[in-house]
Scaffold this active site. Structure first.
Site, PDB file in Angstrom:
ATOM      1  N   SER A 154       0.867  -1.190   0.000  1.00 53.61           N
ATOM      2  CA  SER A 154       0.000   0.000   0.000  1.00 53.61           C
ATOM      3  C   SER A 154       0.895   1.228   0.000  1.00 53.61           C
ATOM      4  O   SER A 154       2.059   1.149   0.428  1.00 53.61           O
ATOM      5  CB  SER A 154      -0.859  -0.003   1.265  1.00 53.61           C
ATOM      6  N   TYR A 200      -2.541  -0.560  10.259  1.00 51.44           N
ATOM      7  CA  TYR A 200      -2.510  -0.866   8.826  1.00 51.44           C
ATOM      8  C   TYR A 200      -1.133  -0.484   8.246  1.00 51.44           C
ATOM      9  O   TYR A 200      -0.539  -1.243   7.488  1.00 51.44           O
ATOM     10  CB  TYR A 200      -3.635  -0.104   8.130  1.00 51.44           C
TER      11      TYR A 200
HETATM   12  N1  LIG Z   1      -8.663  -0.183  -1.797  1.00 51.91           N
HETATM   13  C1  LIG Z   1      -7.575   0.536  -1.516  1.00 51.91           C
HETATM   14  O1  LIG Z   1      -7.601   1.769  -1.532  1.00 51.91           O
HETATM   15  C2  LIG Z   1      -6.287  -0.164  -1.205  1.00 51.91           C
HETATM   16  C3  LIG Z   1      -5.115   0.625  -1.179  1.00 51.91           C
HETATM   17  C4  LIG Z   1      -3.911   0.025  -0.910  1.00 51.91           C
HETATM   18  C5  LIG Z   1      -3.854  -1.325  -0.664  1.00 51.91           C
HETATM   19  N2  LIG Z   1      -4.998  -2.067  -0.677  1.00 51.91           N
HETATM   20  C6  LIG Z   1      -4.876  -3.503  -0.418  1.00 51.91           C
HETATM   21  O2  LIG Z   1      -5.390  -4.222  -1.509  1.00 51.91           O
HETATM   22  C7  LIG Z   1      -5.872  -5.482  -1.026  1.00 51.91           C
HETATM   23  C8  LIG Z   1      -7.295  -5.693  -1.515  1.00 51.91           C
HETATM   24  O3  LIG Z   1      -8.098  -4.675  -0.948  1.00 51.91           O
HETATM   25  P1  LIG Z   1      -9.487  -4.206  -1.591  1.00 51.91           P
HETATM   26  O4  LIG Z   1      -9.467  -2.752  -1.619  1.00 51.91           O
HETATM   27  O5  LIG Z   1      -9.761  -4.986  -2.807  1.00 51.91           O
HETATM   28  O6  LIG Z   1     -10.454  -4.623  -0.392  1.00 51.91           O
HETATM   29  P2  LIG Z   1     -11.831  -5.430  -0.345  1.00 51.91           P
HETATM   30  O7  LIG Z   1     -12.323  -5.227   1.027  1.00 51.91           O
HETATM   31  O8  LIG Z   1     -12.676  -5.074  -1.503  1.00 51.91           O
HETATM   32  O9  LIG Z   1     -11.348  -6.938  -0.541  1.00 51.91           O
HETATM   33  C9  LIG Z   1     -10.588  -7.584   0.444  1.00 51.91           C
HETATM   34  C10 LIG Z   1     -10.465  -9.047   0.108  1.00 51.91           C
HETATM   35  O10 LIG Z   1      -9.731  -9.707   1.156  1.00 51.91           O
HETATM   36  C11 LIG Z   1     -10.450 -10.847   1.575  1.00 51.91           C
HETATM   37  N3  LIG Z   1     -10.170 -11.177   2.968  1.00 51.91           N
HETATM   38  C12 LIG Z   1     -10.325 -10.386   4.070  1.00 51.91           C
HETATM   39  N4  LIG Z   1      -9.989 -11.086   5.176  1.00 51.91           N
HETATM   40  C13 LIG Z   1      -9.607 -12.324   4.748  1.00 51.91           C
HETATM   41  C14 LIG Z   1      -9.143 -13.481   5.412  1.00 51.91           C
HETATM   42  N5  LIG Z   1      -9.020 -13.510   6.748  1.00 51.91           N
HETATM   43  N6  LIG Z   1      -8.837 -14.559   4.661  1.00 51.91           N
HETATM   44  C15 LIG Z   1      -8.988 -14.569   3.310  1.00 51.91           C
HETATM   45  N7  LIG Z   1      -9.426 -13.492   2.635  1.00 51.91           N
HETATM   46  C16 LIG Z   1      -9.718 -12.382   3.350  1.00 51.91           C
HETATM   47  C17 LIG Z   1     -11.922 -10.478   1.362  1.00 51.91           C
HETATM   48  O11 LIG Z   1     -12.710 -11.640   1.301  1.00 51.91           O
HETATM   49  C18 LIG Z   1     -11.823  -9.744   0.021  1.00 51.91           C
HETATM   50  O12 LIG Z   1     -11.789 -10.667  -1.041  1.00 51.91           O
HETATM   51  C19 LIG Z   1      -5.738  -5.446   0.491  1.00 51.91           C
HETATM   52  O13 LIG Z   1      -4.549  -6.094   0.864  1.00 51.91           O
HETATM   53  C20 LIG Z   1      -5.652  -3.972   0.783  1.00 51.91           C
HETATM   54  O14 LIG Z   1      -4.992  -3.709   1.996  1.00 51.91           O
HETATM   55  C21 LIG Z   1      -6.207  -1.515  -0.953  1.00 51.91           C
END
Ligand SMILES: NC(=O)c1ccc[n+]([C@@H]2O[C@H](COP(=O)([O-])OP(=O)(O)OC[C@H]3O[C@@H](n4cnc5c(N)ncnc54)[C@H](O)[C@@H]3O)[C@@H](O)[C@H]2O)c1
Length: 254
Positions: free
Chosen positions: A141, A154
């Site tokens: 991130s 985080y």
């Molecule tokens: N959306 C953003 O702005 C952003 C920015 C930087 C990094 N990220 C990272 O990208 C990744 C995906 O995030 P997103 O935005 O798609 O979020 P999201 O909430 O849409 O999806 C998260 C995913 O993680 C899965 N998950 C959560 N806990 C879990 C567990 N214990 N075991 C297995 N699966 C689990 C959920 O089922 C889902 O598929 C994450 O690692 C997040 O930290 C997101």
């Protein structure tokens, strides 16, 4: 983006929605066979159904928060796919909070999924990746590269993912490449449903997120998926230990 993944076997954790789901779709479009992991059998099955229960797609549900959960899920994926070429660690969670209010349950929840889960999924995949000469893409991130004062745990988890990526890249070279993508704000449930829509003033919260990046918008999940596919592809064969920012310029400076 067109990269040939024909015959490649891919596991995407957190593939049921958001960035992981976009990565699953992009790998499928480019010829890969994909094991999709969601935390529960229900969320994984729902995602598979939405994707049309493609014959190149199989289910690998499981909670990445425990080492045993990672091992069982990776074993199911490797068995179903007949090996593993690419592991994408996308499962992740966040929770906002100030230092004085963060309790042990919150610390464990975030660190166990984001950092420990990434570690143990890679450890569980090692023998299959050694056999295939495969590679790993972790999702860090921009909050793993700089601080954000209401996202302390985080930031700790994603800073850990970024630097663990580098350390693992050293240990596993030259056989296995390990990289990470560092997104800025991306329009997914994590940001919109769990963040913007929970705010006292959702319109102001959305504008704040938009203004955060010099490019003045959120990223789209498909834009992060493109970076994941690049790092996982042979085009990135000289890339390991990298933290690739796809963040609209948020880490360029404020
Ligand atoms: N959306 C953003 O702005 C952003 C920015 C930087 C990094 N990220 C990272 O990208 C990744 C995906 O995030 P997103 O935005 O798609 O979020 P999201 O909430 O849409 O999806 C998260 C995913 O993680 C899965 N998950 C959560 N806990 C879990 C567990 N214990 N075991 C297995 N699966 C689990 C959920 O089922 C889902 O598929 C994450 O690692 C997040 O930290 C997101």
């Amino acid at each position: 983006m067109k990269i040939d993944f024909a015959g490649k076997r891919v596991l995407v954790t957190g593939g049921s929605r958001g960035i992981g789901r976009a990565a699953v779709e992009a790998f499928l479009e480019n010829g890969a066979r994909v094991a999709l992991n969601g935390r529960t059998a229900q969320s994984t099955a729902a995602a598979l159904a939405e994707l049309g229960n493609n014959e190149s797609l199989l289910s690998a549900p499981g909670d990445v928060a425990t080492a045993a959960g990672c091992e069982a899920m990776v074993a199911a994926a490797v068995k179903g796919l007949g090996g593993l070429d690419i592991l994408v660690n996308c499962a992740g969670v966040d929770r906002h909070g100030r230092l004085g209010n963060i309790d042990e349950e919150t610390w464990d929840y975030i660190i166990d999924i984001n950092l420990k889960g990434t570690f143990f999924c890679i450890q569980a995949s090692l023998s299959a990746l050694r056999e295939s000469g495969g590679n790993v893409v972790n999702i860090g991130s921009d909050a793993g590269l700089m601080g954000s004062e209401d996202l302390i745990v985080y930031c700790a988890s994603k800073g850990g993912v970024v630097n663990m990526t580098r350390a693992m890249a050293l240990e596993l070279a030259p056989g296995i490449r390990v990289n990470c993508v560092c997104p800025g704000y991306v329009d997914t449930d994590m940001v919109r449903r769990d963040g913007i829509e929970q705010a006292d003033d959702p319109a102001a919260a959305e504008q704040k997120v938009i203004d955060y990046a010099p490019l003045r918008r959120m990223g789209e999940p498909a834009e992060i998926a493109s970076a994941i596919l690049y790092l996982a592809s042979d085009d990135a064969r000289f890339v390991t230990g990298a933290a690739l920012q796809i963040d609209g310029g948020s880490t360029a400076g404020q």
